[in-house]
Scaffold this motif. Sequence first.
Motif, mmCIF file in Angstrom:
data_model
loop_
_atom_site.group_PDB
_atom_site.id
_atom_site.type_symbol
_atom_site.label_atom_id
_atom_site.label_comp_id
_atom_site.label_asym_id
_atom_site.label_seq_id
_atom_site.Cartn_x
_atom_site.Cartn_y
_atom_site.Cartn_z
ATOM 1 N N ARG A 198 0.900 -1.188 0.036
ATOM 2 C CA ARG A 198 0.133 0.010 -0.038
ATOM 3 C C ARG A 198 0.969 1.156 0.240
ATOM 4 N NH1 ARG A 198 -5.511 1.356 3.438
ATOM 5 N NH2 ARG A 198 -5.323 3.700 2.739
ATOM 6 N N GLN A 252 -15.509 9.411 -1.291
ATOM 7 C CA GLN A 252 -16.116 10.369 -1.419
ATOM 8 C C GLN A 252 -15.532 11.588 -2.173
ATOM 9 O OE1 GLN A 252 -19.642 10.327 -1.933
ATOM 10 N NE2 GLN A 252 -19.925 12.668 -2.307
ATOM 11 N N GLY A 286 -8.147 1.429 -4.952
ATOM 12 C CA GLY A 286 -8.934 1.851 -3.698
ATOM 13 C C GLY A 286 -10.473 2.254 -4.133
ATOM 14 N N GLY A 288 -13.226 5.578 -3.088
ATOM 15 C CA GLY A 288 -13.244 7.080 -3.495
ATOM 16 C C GLY A 288 -14.477 7.456 -4.660
ATOM 17 N N SER A 337 -14.642 -0.076 -4.659
ATOM 18 C CA SER A 337 -15.860 0.902 -4.476
ATOM 19 C C SER A 337 -16.824 0.496 -3.558
ATOM 20 C CB SER A 337 -16.611 1.026 -5.530
ATOM 21 O OG SER A 337 -15.889 2.232 -6.374
HETATM 22 C C1 LIG Z 1 -13.212 2.793 3.459
HETATM 23 C C2 LIG Z 1 -12.244 2.352 2.361
HETATM 24 C C3 LIG Z 1 -12.901 2.143 1.018
HETATM 25 C C4 LIG Z 1 -14.047 2.449 0.581
HETATM 26 O O1 LIG Z 1 -14.154 3.877 0.056
HETATM 27 P P1 LIG Z 1 -15.606 4.118 -0.741
HETATM 28 O O2 LIG Z 1 -15.222 5.507 -0.823
HETATM 29 O O3 LIG Z 1 -16.773 3.891 0.337
HETATM 30 O O4 LIG Z 1 -15.687 3.414 -2.108
HETATM 31 C C5 LIG Z 1 -11.894 1.517 -0.217
HETATM 32 N N1 LIG Z 1 -10.650 1.189 0.433
HETATM 33 C C6 LIG Z 1 -10.127 1.346 1.704
HETATM 34 C C7 LIG Z 1 -8.625 1.114 1.933
HETATM 35 C C8 LIG Z 1 -10.984 1.988 2.598
HETATM 36 O O5 LIG Z 1 -10.318 2.209 3.765
#
Ligand SMILES: *Cc1c(COP(=O)(O)O)cnc(C)c1O
Length: 635
Positions: A198, A252, A286, A288, A337
């Motif tokens: 990561r 988001q 990831g 977002g 997601s």
């Molecule tokens: C919380 C989190 C997500 C989820 O993100 P969203 O914006 O809800 O899609 C994905 N990856 C990691 C590592 C997270 O901590």
Amino acid sequence: MNTWTIDDAQKLYHIDAWGNEYFHISDKGEVEVRLKDNEPASQVSLLSVVKGLQERGMKLPMLLRFSNILDSRIQHINESFLSAMQDAGYQGTYRGVYPVKVNQQQQVVEEICEYGKQYHHGLETGSKAELILALAHIDDNQAYVICNGYKDEEYIDLALRGLSMGVQTILVIEMPGEVDIILQRSRALGIKPNIGLRMKPSTVASGHWTDSGGDRSVFGLNTTQVIHVVDQLRKERMLDCLRLLHYHLGSQIPNIRDIRMGATEAARFYCGLVHEGAPMGCLDIGGGLAIDYDGSHTDSANSRNYTTKEYSYDIVEEVMNICKEENVAHPTLISESGRALVSFYSVLLINILDTNIFWNGEKVEDTLDPKLLPALENLLYVRTMLNKKNAQECLNDLNYYREEIRNKFLYGKVNMRERAAAEHVYWEIVAEIKEKYGDIESPEFQKLEHQLSDIYYGNFSLFQSLPDVWAIDQLFPIMPIHMLDKKPDRKAVLSDITCDSEGKIDRFIGHWEPENTLSLHTPPEGEDYILGVFLVGAYQETLGDLHNLLGDTNVASVTYEDGKFRLHNELEGDTVSDVLSYVEYEPKRLEALIKTKAERAVQDGRITALERRKIIAAYTAGLRGYTYYETDQEE
Ligand SMILES: *Cc1c(COP(=O)(O)O)cnc(C)c1O
């Protein structure tokens, strides 16, 4: 002047903008949910669902879940990436993984694993407990289980043993120290791990939840640490286990520019790792992917300035460009997601218990006792002077005279009835000023709208059901689910039933800017007035707490299959006894204490034995009851 149409209601609540084809208003003025894309027969009125559940004995507030919508979202995201790849001639493929933390409910994980199987949709876990549920539910050796979060031996062993059974677990190194125990455990168990790294992107995205990017983010390896881990793996002859690069800019992310920047940076790192000699294969971008909560299609924190299609096309394009420059094969793209997958999945429905209406338009002098009038002389005089030019001055005068009366009250020169009448007259004249001259541009006049709004008391707990509204001022679309063929005649803020002054909602989605009040109807006589809070499927359910000991709400699922609607998975919300045991009370002991207390009252002759029986029955019924306000007590 009865020109109100459904179209007006649509515009007022912006349902077209955020409803995303899943929610709309019917000709009858009720909010309908469409459970299957492009299938009008799969539409059902939320009110009719509530009525059906009420007949079966379920009470408001309740949370409705729609697994068909979850399926539609899984399909949407996967198809977006697959067609972006096809159109661009991308050589790799796409694999989604669902981050369990976003909504851990079994129904959600189960549906994603089952329906998502056709796309090999996997899971992302951030803790041991999440990995344990993921290992049991995933049933597809082409779906990934991405193991993030801090990892102890047990976590690592579980992931390795999962791998030996054919579950594609990838252990993602979040901190340099994790390398040693991963290598150690893998030797001990004789199982070769899939390792991911990561990275800490230097790209910092705008938005509410984006601290995951930047040098100070708490997760991930900086560039120096990445190199260090690569060297360490090479030295241990384990570099061939390095399969994945992961980054997460935050949740988001409203601006597509940040998403592009993040993808570019990560693609360079990916290629760098390939050049170092790691086999790689997966680039995990990831989460977002944002939800347009306020329907504004902008880069404001509650919205996004892009579609899922643009998101996938842009990422595919960036990664391709860089791989071409660096002469590296296209990786499998993984995205995590969560929000974009589950937000539409549930709707919270709350009934309005009571309203506090500031001013209902009646002329107050007509109803006042003439004896009270002398004390109000000054206030009433202000009204006779009111015109557009001196509106501000009149407002100042009103404030002055009200203060004067309050002071006189302290010295006993004005009695309680006179003071009450004065407060009433004050608000009435302020309302009149707002009505006539509310468009005057001064901060004080802008505030009047909020000051004069009604308070609607909703049967819910903000802290339990909408924690992000309280914690970070997140906006969710809120609107009545019926009566939308009538023009809303009130402006209100919402209060919950916790006795906490923070338990209110006074920011709502607006046309461009958030608004301080919500347009609502005068609640109908003798019937429930029901509001829906939409897009609450992500993060709200398990972040909630037991403030004031209001517990989980009732839950039911609605599905549409083969032309039929089905209600199922009804889950009763917490009972009083449940929430009390969460904070270490023992309901049995409470009952025993009450019985003893009531027995003493019988001994002392304060109540009869029969009364004792009734008291105990009421107490135990209370323990078994719902933690929210119950309107009908019939059995
Ligand atoms: C919380 C989190 C997500 C989820 O993100 P969203 O914006 O809800 O899609 C994905 N990856 C990691 C590592 C997270 O901590």
